[in-house]
Design an enzyme around this catalytic site. Structure first.
Site, PDB file in Angstrom:
ATOM      1  CB  THR A   1       8.431  -9.061  -6.942  1.00 36.60           C
ATOM      2  OG1 THR A   1       7.076  -9.345  -5.956  1.00 36.60           O
ATOM      3  CG2 THR A   1      10.083 -10.391  -6.989  1.00 36.60           C
TER       4      THR A   1
ATOM      5  CG  HIS B   1       3.815  -5.616  -3.466  1.00 34.60           C
ATOM      6  ND1 HIS B   1       3.940  -5.351  -4.742  1.00 34.60           N
ATOM      7  CD2 HIS B   1       3.097  -7.668  -3.750  1.00 34.60           C
ATOM      8  CE1 HIS B   1       4.162  -6.915  -5.047  1.00 34.60           C
ATOM      9  NE2 HIS B   1       3.738  -7.810  -4.531  1.00 34.60           N
TER      10      HIS B   1
ATOM     11  CG  ASN C   1       7.176  -6.588 -10.486  1.00 33.70           C
ATOM     12  OD1 ASN C   1       8.552  -6.875 -10.361  1.00 33.70           O
ATOM     13  ND2 ASN C   1       6.435  -7.090  -9.395  1.00 33.70           N
TER      14      ASN C   1
ATOM     15  CG  ASP D   1      10.048  -9.230  -1.869  1.00 30.51           C
ATOM     16  OD1 ASP D   1       9.611  -9.123  -1.006  1.00 30.51           O
ATOM     17  OD2 ASP D   1       9.338  -9.015  -3.334  1.00 30.51           O
ATOM     18  CG  HIS D   2       6.908  -6.468  -1.166  1.00 33.37           C
ATOM     19  ND1 HIS D   2       6.033  -6.792  -0.888  1.00 33.37           N
ATOM     20  CD2 HIS D   2       7.035  -6.761  -2.481  1.00 33.37           C
ATOM     21  CE1 HIS D   2       5.300  -8.061  -2.035  1.00 33.37           C
ATOM     22  NE2 HIS D   2       6.152  -7.718  -3.105  1.00 33.37           N
TER      23      HIS D   2
ATOM     24  CG  HIS E   1      -0.268 -10.783  -4.373  1.00 36.92           C
ATOM     25  ND1 HIS E   1      -0.480  -9.289  -4.904  1.00 36.92           N
ATOM     26  CD2 HIS E   1       0.879 -10.836  -4.813  1.00 36.92           C
ATOM     27  CE1 HIS E   1       1.082  -9.154  -4.712  1.00 36.92           C
ATOM     28  NE2 HIS E   1       0.700  -9.794  -5.118  1.00 36.92           N
TER      29      HIS E   1
ATOM     30  CG  ASP F   1       4.433 -11.962  -2.835  1.00 37.95           C
ATOM     31  OD1 ASP F   1       4.422 -10.640  -2.826  1.00 37.95           O
ATOM     32  OD2 ASP F   1       3.683 -12.366  -4.249  1.00 37.95           O
TER      33      ASP F   1
ATOM     34  CG  ASP G   1       7.972 -11.764  -3.398  1.00 37.29           C
ATOM     35  OD1 ASP G   1       6.780 -11.516  -2.703  1.00 37.29           O
ATOM     36  OD2 ASP G   1       8.314 -11.742  -4.369  1.00 37.29           O
TER      37      ASP G   1
END
Length: 420
Positions: free
Chosen positions: A80, A359, A101, A257-258, A216, A212, A45
């Site tokens: 996500t 993201h 999400n 995923d990104h 963040h 991920d 992730d």
């Protein structure tokens, strides 16, 4: 008496020196099993492709060099849950129904979907690949994947009940728990592969979230984020080594995923400085905002927000640019505003200074690019042109020898030169 004793010693010596034929069962036990390749779909992730250039990923960088590698485009929104569901259904969020999400549905006005929701109502618009595999007699196991704990096709008598009536899941699956370490997750995959062939999964998924989380909290360029990248690389090394010890060939499809973009408190668009917050219901905020004007306030809200502005742009859902493939699903609010990469759209100005990462931006933005690596007996070395992540699903079907599925959004065309 002494002669009988001597005879016994002679017989014993003869037994010790003779070679007896090995029982058939023992011969079988010493034979090394020849295993067919398994397919393992691995999500890291928030992993940007350029993390491979930071010098902290010897395992992943080797897999990318030996196999197929690309910077992959996520689907919009680059969040996500929408993208994980796209990867295993071959459909864009507008079609598979996991459009964010966090979301609402007009059919369930008193409910809100979040990332802990396992009610099939929210997921039933699409069938994930593990169910098609199960129907074809291919056993599957998911060591975490958004939606893999949901009994697809089932329902709940009450939305918050733990029990689901009907529906299907993978043969083996684990409920996501962030406190389960990456090493434990890898060991879970390897333990499944140690099983007897009759109950051994042939398609598996694995999910890591630490990159991920760090991205963040600290931003994509922070040393602490690169520490998380290095940690995942070590876990991937444990997986590769474990597969080698088991003599288990595997086609690894490694994705994210990104990506992740740096953000800070000085780049915040405050909606309350543009339109009265009482005039709208703000559902989501951050990299993009989704909102519904209050009754009688539609014209005023649209006048204040619609169009292109400094660092953001707003559309009616029916007028979102076609390249996003987003805006027809009933779960999308009437107005969507997208921030420029690196900016945020919040209800009010930030009260505290911060710097981190986010993201959810334009899925064509370089900072949102996702990772793709294909490695194993099915892949040859190839650097691929960027492609949409809907294409991963038909690739997985090829690896599992499932027939092509009609009416999906992806194609296996990007991989044809990379497959042996």
């Amino acid at each position: 008496m002494r002669s009988i004793f001597k005879l016994g010693l002679a017989v014993l010596a003869a037994l010790q020196t003779c070679t007896l034929p090995m029982p058939a069962a023992a011969q079988t036990a010493t034979t090394v099993e020849t295993r067919a390749p398994v397919t393992i779909l691995i999500s890291i992730d928030g992993f940007r492709p350029d993390y491979l250039e930071k010098g902290v990923t010897p395992v992943l960088s080797r897999l990318a060099a030996e196999g197929a590698f690309a910077a992959m485009r996520p689907s919009f929104p680059s969040k996500t849950y929408p993208n994980h569901w796209t990867l295993v259904t071959g459909l864009r969020p507008d079609r598979h129904g996991i459009v964010a999400n966090k979301m609402e549905d007009p059919k369930r006005p008193d409910e809100t979907f979040n990332m802990a929701t396992d009610d099939p109502f929210w997921w039933n618009a699409a069938e994930p690949i593990w169910l098609d595999a199960e129907h074809a007699g291919i056993r599957t196991g998911t060591q975490f994947w958004p939606g893999s704990n949901v009994a697809i096709g089932g329902h709940k008598e009450k939305p918050k009940d733990w029990e689901t009536i009907g529906g299907e899941r993978p043969s083996d699956w684990q409920q996501f728990n962030q406190s389960i370490t990456g090493e434990q997750r890898v060991n879970g995959i390897l333990d499944w592969l140690r099983r007897p062939a009759a109950i051994r999964p042939l398609f598996l998924t694995l999910y890591f979230d630490v990159v991920d989380t760090a991205g963040h909290k600290f931003g994509p360029g922070d040393a602490r984020t690169l520490e998380a990248v290095a940690q995942v690389d070590k876990w991937m090394g444990q997986l590769v080594d474990g597969l080698g010890e088991l003599r288990q060939p595997a086609n690894l499809v490694i994705v994210s995923d990104h990506g992740m973009a740096p953000t800070q408190s000085s780049r915040v668009i405050a909606l309350n400085q543009i339109v009265p917050l009482d005039d709208l219901e703000l559902f989501e905020s951050g990299t993009y905002a989704s909102l519904t004007p209050m009754p009688g306030k539609v014209a005023a809200v649209e006048k204040a927000l619609l169009g292109k502005h400094a660092h953001y742009e707003c559309w009616r859902k029916s007028e979102i640019p076609a390249r996003f493939h987003y805006g027809t699903n009933l779960r999308i609010p009437p107005i969507v505003c997208l921030a420029e990469t690196g900016w945020l759209i919040n209800a009010k100005p930030s009260e505290k200074r911060f710097a981190g990462g986010e993201h959810g931006y334009d899925n064509f933005a370089p900072d949102m690019a996702a990772l793709f690596i294909g490695h194993g007996p099915a892949f040859r070395p190839a650097k691929l042109a960027p492609f949409d992540n809907v294409d991963v699903y038909p690739l997985l079907r090829d690896l599992l020898k499932l027939p092509a599925k009609p009416d999906i959004d992806g194609t296996d065309a990007p991989f044809r030169d990379a497959l042996r």
